[in-house]
Design an enzyme around this catalytic site. Structure first.
Site, mmCIF file in Angstrom:
data_model
loop_
_atom_site.group_PDB
_atom_site.id
_atom_site.type_symbol
_atom_site.label_atom_id
_atom_site.label_comp_id
_atom_site.label_asym_id
_atom_site.label_seq_id
_atom_site.Cartn_x
_atom_site.Cartn_y
_atom_site.Cartn_z
ATOM 1 N N ASP A 8 -1.461 -0.860 5.963
ATOM 2 C CA ASP A 8 -1.755 -0.259 7.407
ATOM 3 C C ASP A 8 -3.165 -0.180 7.723
ATOM 4 O O ASP A 8 -3.601 0.083 8.875
ATOM 5 C CB ASP A 8 -1.204 1.394 7.350
ATOM 6 C CG ASP A 8 -2.291 2.064 6.301
ATOM 7 O OD1 ASP A 8 -2.148 1.858 5.340
ATOM 8 O OD2 ASP A 8 -2.984 2.970 7.071
ATOM 9 N N ASP A 55 -0.251 5.120 0.939
ATOM 10 C CA ASP A 55 -0.668 5.995 1.879
ATOM 11 C C ASP A 55 -0.586 5.358 3.343
ATOM 12 O O ASP A 55 -1.345 4.489 3.550
ATOM 13 C CB ASP A 55 -2.052 6.842 1.556
ATOM 14 C CG ASP A 55 -1.833 7.649 0.227
ATOM 15 O OD1 ASP A 55 -1.404 8.819 0.213
ATOM 16 O OD2 ASP A 55 -2.414 6.959 -0.852
ATOM 17 N N ASP A 71 0.823 -1.149 -0.122
ATOM 18 C CA ASP A 71 0.124 0.020 -0.100
ATOM 19 C C ASP A 71 0.865 1.198 0.140
ATOM 20 O O ASP A 71 2.236 1.238 0.313
ATOM 21 C CB ASP A 71 -0.845 0.023 1.417
ATOM 22 C CG ASP A 71 -1.763 1.309 1.507
ATOM 23 O OD1 ASP A 71 -2.399 1.496 0.370
ATOM 24 O OD2 ASP A 71 -1.611 1.905 2.720
#
EC number: 3.1.3.18
Length: 221
Positions: free
Chosen positions: A177, A16, A14
């Site tokens: 995240d 961001d 990922d």
């Protein structure tokens, strides 16, 4: 190498909240877009809890906060267009790599593993940010939230990447995240690894039960 990487040939990251902290620039664009529409800006702290599902959902949340009710489709479309324009003007002024991200990317690349980027951010913004933080050369494939018909938490971007490089899902790892990253990874048959410092709507990412959690991506290598 982290033991979760045993037999792993492809690692999907990922962007961001995992590799970069992009909220300062995202929040500036959200604030500017709402001011353009004569609405109160939410500020960075609120935006930090809203990111992760793509820019349209981000603006839907910002508008609902400003209006006190869900926005109409036309109002959302106008706000989203303003956000894209504002963010496109300055996508990487205060966006920074998280500590450990560069070490992880360099170490994994040197080990011969294929690295791909799977983000819900619009594709047009990916390369400018990767170039600005100096990691554009790390990825064999970059997929944005608008690159395919479906985005995370749907597994399609991950299964697409695995198919593209002819790697069995059982030999792929998703690193993210948020619960959306972990859900997509599990649905695709990938192993999953989470970092606890990113954007997960105020919830601990451990609740999504990833296969492992690292405090820093440097722990991968």
């Amino acid at each position: 190498m982290h033991p979760l990487l045993d037999d792993i040939r492809l690692v999907a990251f990922d962007l961001d909240g995992t590799l970069v902290d992009s909220v300062p620039d995202l929040a500036a664009a959200v604030d500017a877009a709402l001011v353009d529409l004569d609405l109160p800006p939410p500020g960075e702290a609120k935006v930090r809890d809203w990111v992760g599902n793509g820019s349209r959902v981000l603006m839907e949340r910002a508008l609902a906060e400003a209006l006190g009710e869900p926005p109409s489709a036309s109002r959302l479309e106008a706000a989203h267009e303003r956000f894209l324009a504002r963010y496109g003007q300055a996508p990487c002024v205060r966006t920074r790599l998280y500590p450990g991200a560069r070490e992880a990317l360099d170490g994994l690349a040197s080990s011969g593993r294929r690295l791909v980027l799977v983000t819900n951010k619009p594709e047009a913004f990916i390369l400018p940010i990767l170039r600005a933080v100096g990691i554009e050369q790390c990825f064999a494939l970059c997929l944005g939230g608008d690159s395919l018909p479906r985005r995370k938490p749907d597994p399609l971007p991950l299964t697409h990447a695995a198919d593209r490089f002819d790697v069995a899902p059982s030999r792929c790892l998703m690193v993210g995240d948020s619960r959306h990253d972990i859900a997509a990874g599990k649905a695709a048959g990938f192993r999953t690894l989470a970092v606890p410092y990113g954007y997960n709507h105020g919830e601990p990412v451990a609740a999504s039960r990833p296969d492992a959690i690292v405090e820093s991506l440097a722990e991968l290598v």
